[in-house]
Each structure stands twice: as C-alpha cells, then as structure tokens.
Design a protein around this motif. Structure first.
Motif, PDB file in Angstrom:
ATOM      1  N   ASN A  78       0.813  -1.222   0.000  1.00 50.86           N
ATOM      2  CA  ASN A  78       0.000   0.000   0.000  1.00 50.86           C
ATOM      3  C   ASN A  78       0.842   1.266   0.000  1.00 50.86           C
ATOM      4  O   ASN A  78       0.519   2.232  -0.695  1.00 50.86           O
ATOM      5  N   ALA A  79       1.915   1.248   0.752  1.00 50.39           N
ATOM      6  CA  ALA A  79       2.782   2.429   0.762  1.00 50.39           C
ATOM      7  C   ALA A  79       3.327   2.674  -0.639  1.00 50.39           C
ATOM      8  O   ALA A  79       3.316   3.808  -1.140  1.00 50.39           O
ATOM      9  N   LEU A  83       2.441   6.010  -2.770  1.00 49.71           N
ATOM     10  CA  LEU A  83       3.500   6.944  -3.157  1.00 49.71           C
ATOM     11  C   LEU A  83       3.597   7.066  -4.674  1.00 49.71           C
ATOM     12  O   LEU A  83       3.735   8.169  -5.213  1.00 49.71           O
ATOM     13  N   MET A  84       3.513   5.948  -5.357  1.00 50.64           N
ATOM     14  CA  MET A  84       3.560   6.009  -6.814  1.00 50.64           C
ATOM     15  C   MET A  84       2.371   6.813  -7.345  1.00 50.64           C
ATOM     16  O   MET A  84       2.508   7.594  -8.287  1.00 50.64           O
ATOM     17  N   GLN A  85       1.234   6.626  -6.725  1.00 53.37           N
ATOM     18  CA  GLN A  85       0.039   7.370  -7.140  1.00 53.37           C
ATOM     19  C   GLN A  85       0.253   8.865  -6.966  1.00 53.37           C
ATOM     20  O   GLN A  85      -0.055   9.662  -7.857  1.00 53.37           O
ATOM     21  N   TYR A 125       1.028  12.884   5.700  1.00 49.61           N
ATOM     22  CA  TYR A 125       0.097  11.822   5.314  1.00 49.61           C
ATOM     23  C   TYR A 125       0.770  10.455   5.444  1.00 49.61           C
ATOM     24  O   TYR A 125       0.219   9.522   6.045  1.00 49.61           O
ATOM     25  N   ILE A 126       1.981  10.344   4.907  1.00 55.03           N
ATOM     26  CA  ILE A 126       2.721   9.082   4.997  1.00 55.03           C
ATOM     27  C   ILE A 126       2.974   8.726   6.455  1.00 55.03           C
ATOM     28  O   ILE A 126       2.791   7.589   6.890  1.00 55.03           O
ATOM     29  N   ARG A 127       3.349   9.755   7.209  1.00 54.64           N
ATOM     30  CA  ARG A 127       3.641   9.525   8.614  1.00 54.64           C
ATOM     31  C   ARG A 127       2.422   8.943   9.344  1.00 54.64           C
ATOM     32  O   ARG A 127       2.537   8.016  10.147  1.00 54.64           O
ATOM     33  N   ILE A 184      14.630  -0.449   2.708  1.00 54.05           N
ATOM     34  CA  ILE A 184      13.834   0.205   3.752  1.00 54.05           C
ATOM     35  C   ILE A 184      12.669  -0.628   4.275  1.00 54.05           C
ATOM     36  O   ILE A 184      12.538  -0.862   5.476  1.00 54.05           O
ATOM     37  N   PHE A 185      11.814  -1.085   3.368  1.00 57.43           N
ATOM     38  CA  PHE A 185      10.557  -1.715   3.823  1.00 57.43           C
ATOM     39  C   PHE A 185      10.778  -2.904   4.742  1.00 57.43           C
ATOM     40  O   PHE A 185      10.149  -3.013   5.796  1.00 57.43           O
ATOM     41  N   THR A 186      11.716  -3.779   4.310  1.00 53.45           N
ATOM     42  CA  THR A 186      11.901  -5.003   5.105  1.00 53.45           C
ATOM     43  C   THR A 186      12.267  -4.688   6.552  1.00 53.45           C
ATOM     44  O   THR A 186      11.767  -5.333   7.486  1.00 53.45           O
TER      45      THR A 186
END
Lengths: 190, 190
Positions: A78-79, A83-85, A125-127, A184-186
């Motif tokens: 989803n992130a 973000l791509m969106q 928003y991301i936060r 990052i994600f992992t």
DNA sequence: TTTTTGACCATAAATCAATTTTGGTCATCC
DNA sequence: GGATGACCAAAATTGATTTATGGTCAAAAA
C-alpha cells in the motif's frame, strides 16, 4: 449562482492553464463573469485565492492516494501504491505539473512556498499511515517523522530525479519496488 | 615557473572567490601574471579550464573522504563517516560551496553540468565501496548502482534538504545515523 | 442597506536602445 | 617560436520609457 464558487472554478482553470504568475486577477474576474472587486470580497489577495485552489488540489490528491490502497494488502504494497500514485498525480495533474514547472523555471516565491507546503502535507500523510501500521502491530515502532521523510525523498529520487541525470533511462517500477523492498521496507516490519 | 601551474592556481583562486560566471579570463590572466592568450595555449576555453579545476577538487574530496575511514570499522561506520565527510566538504570547501550557490541562484549551465558530474562521481565512488564490501563478504549482493544512489540521496535529504523546510532545526548526526542504521544499513548486511 | 463593480492608482514588470563587458583570436614582438 | 595584448563579434548590463497588474473605493445596482 454561488459567486464564490464561480471564482474558485475560474481561478482553478486559470492557474492550471497559465500558472500563478501568468494568471491575472482581471483574467480570473473575466472568466468568472464577475467584477474584479468581487474577488476581493471573498479572498484577501491573489495569494489567498491561490492557496484556496491548492488546498482543493491537496484534497484531491489525498483521495486519489487513498483510492490506490488495497484492503488487506501489506504495508509495503500500500505504501508503494500510494507513493507512486502521488508522484503520478504530481506529473499528471495539470495544476500540480504547472506549479512544479513554474517553481523550477521562474522561481515564483508564492509557488515555491506552496510546493513546500504540499510536500509537508504528503510527508504528514505518509507519517500518519506509518503510525497506523505501528498501532496495528504491522510495523515495529520507529521515528515515524524521519521514516516518512526518508520514504518520500527516496521515491522522489528514484522516480523523479533519476531520469534527470540518466538520460531518458527511467527506472522500471519493478526495479524501484525491488530496491525499496530489500532495503527500507523489510527493516520496518514488526 | 610552470606557466600551466600558475594558471591553474590563479583560476582555482578566482573560481573559489567569485564563482564561474564572475571569473573573467582577463582576471585569471592578471592573477597568473600571464597574457590572456597564454591561457588558451593550455586550455581550449573557459569551460575546459573550469573542468580542470573541478577535477582537482574532486580528487581532493576523494582523499578527504578516504581519510575519514577507519581500518577495521564496519561498512556502516565507514560509509557514514565518508558520506558525512563529503557533505561537510560540500559546504566547507570554498569552491564547492560557491558552485552550489551559483548553480542554485544563477543557474549557470556550466556550473549545473559540473555539479551533476560531481554527484555522479560521488555515487560511483560509493558504489565501488559497496562492491568491495560485497566481495569481502561483509554485505550481501545487491543492486549496487541503485543502492549507492539511494544512500547518497538519503544523506543529501537528511543533511542538506531537511534544514530547508524545517527552519534551522538541523538533524543531529546521531539521529541521522540511527535512522539509516535501522533502515538501509541493517538490511544490506550479509 | 448590502453587494457588486470597474475606473483608478501606485508600483512592479517588460521593452528596448545605448553602452559596456567578455570570451576568444591572431598579427606582432621578444 | 612561444607569449602577448590590442582587437572583434557577441553577449550582458544599464537605464529610461512604456506597459501591465494587484489592490482600492466611490458610486451603481440589487
């Protein structure tokens, strides 16, 4: 007819078409079929009118971003999608694209200011999404402010900046996703 | 006296003091105690002279960065030390700082070009260090080109960009190191 | 009364011709 | 024969003049 609304629509059209600097209050008045003075009964000045338009756009972007999420998908999925969106919105949406260009080419101060505010909004928003995921136990606790900032800047770098120094060799979305998954994600996962 | 060397020193001084645009060939000639025509027997034009100076600087920076490494330290420690050193160099070194400023304020094309080349050089340097660490078995294999780019951009974001949007609230080096340790660096380890 | 309006104004921005500066050359000189 | 600086075309700067623009407000319209 709601005069305030007419003005907002006229301004949105003009800012989208010509940018901030090249939009004149006379022009907005003409498009809105309104005397110039009328505009000033609703908005203190050109900049406030501009801010109102940009606020609308930020709301649009939030909606578009939320629409890119999939119920039940992982935080990473989803992130990434969100973000791509937002970055797609950035170069697709007529007003946003115009403002990015005007900020870079003309350096109109009001535009640079507003672009910085938009980016702050995106990072906030991301936060919020990160903190939500932490509360749900999907991510481990972290410095959400900095992580959100790092994520945003990373996507900007890979999607937007990379192409500027590597002639028309845009990175594939899969390569971007792969890189961020393995870095990052992992490490954010609970 | 080596005329070529005199010219290089004069040019370095002038570019450092006044930047690219405000440095005139007459001025360089005067400082070097040389006729203007002499400069053109060594350098094809102003831009080539400029490139020669910048090349020197890049070499200086590489030396400074290598000097920041500690034998036997982890990849993370050395990568952090080297990147911080290069970013410090960026705002400390008179010429580099001048160029960053001129690129942003005047957008002199020759300067913008050279700044991009310097960044490429830095990323290549980081990439080489990553590949070395992979060969040594300290890091697991990865897309070294992208990881180097991501690392550089992350440090730029945290050290340079953050301060611009968060009024004079510079991030502490420890907070930066902590963030990157818990995100990117950890996931790179073998 | 209350709302809308556009002529009006001070200031900022664009124009443009005259002037100055500058990168680069080359005939001359040492 | 390598170094030089007067010289040139092109680019940048300047400044005076004109034009455009954000914002106001007395008067008209509702």
């Amino acid at each position: 007819m709601d005069r305030r609304q007419e003005i907002l629509e006229a301004a949105a059209k003009s800012f989208s078409l010509f940018g901030y600097k090249a939009t004149t209050m006379d022009q907005v008045a003409k498009i809105a079929n309104v005397g110039k003075g009328t505009i000033y009964t609703f908005f203190a000045n050109k900049e406030e009118l501009f801010n109102a338009i940009v606020l609308q756009m930020v709301e649009e972007m939030r909606v578009a971003s939320d629409a890119a999420t999939v119920e039940g998908a992982t935080f990473e999925q989803n992130a990434h999608a969100r973000l791509m969106q937002m970055l797609k919105f950035r170069e697709t949406h007529q007003l946003y694209a115009k403002l990015v260009d005007e900020g870079k080419e003309l350096r109109t101060p009001a535009v640079i200011e507003v672009l910085a505010e938009i980016e702050n909004e995106i990072v906030s928003y991301i936060r919020a999404k990160i903190e939500l995921a932490i509360d749900k136990g999907e991510l481990k606790p972290c410095d959400s402010e900095l992580v959100a900032y790092l994520l945003f800047k990373s996507y900007m770098a890979l999607v937007v900046d990379w192409g500027k120094t590597h002639e028309n060799e845009e990175l594939s979305e899969e390569r971007i996703a792969g890189l961020l998954r393995s870095t990052i994600f992992t490490s954010l996962l609970a």
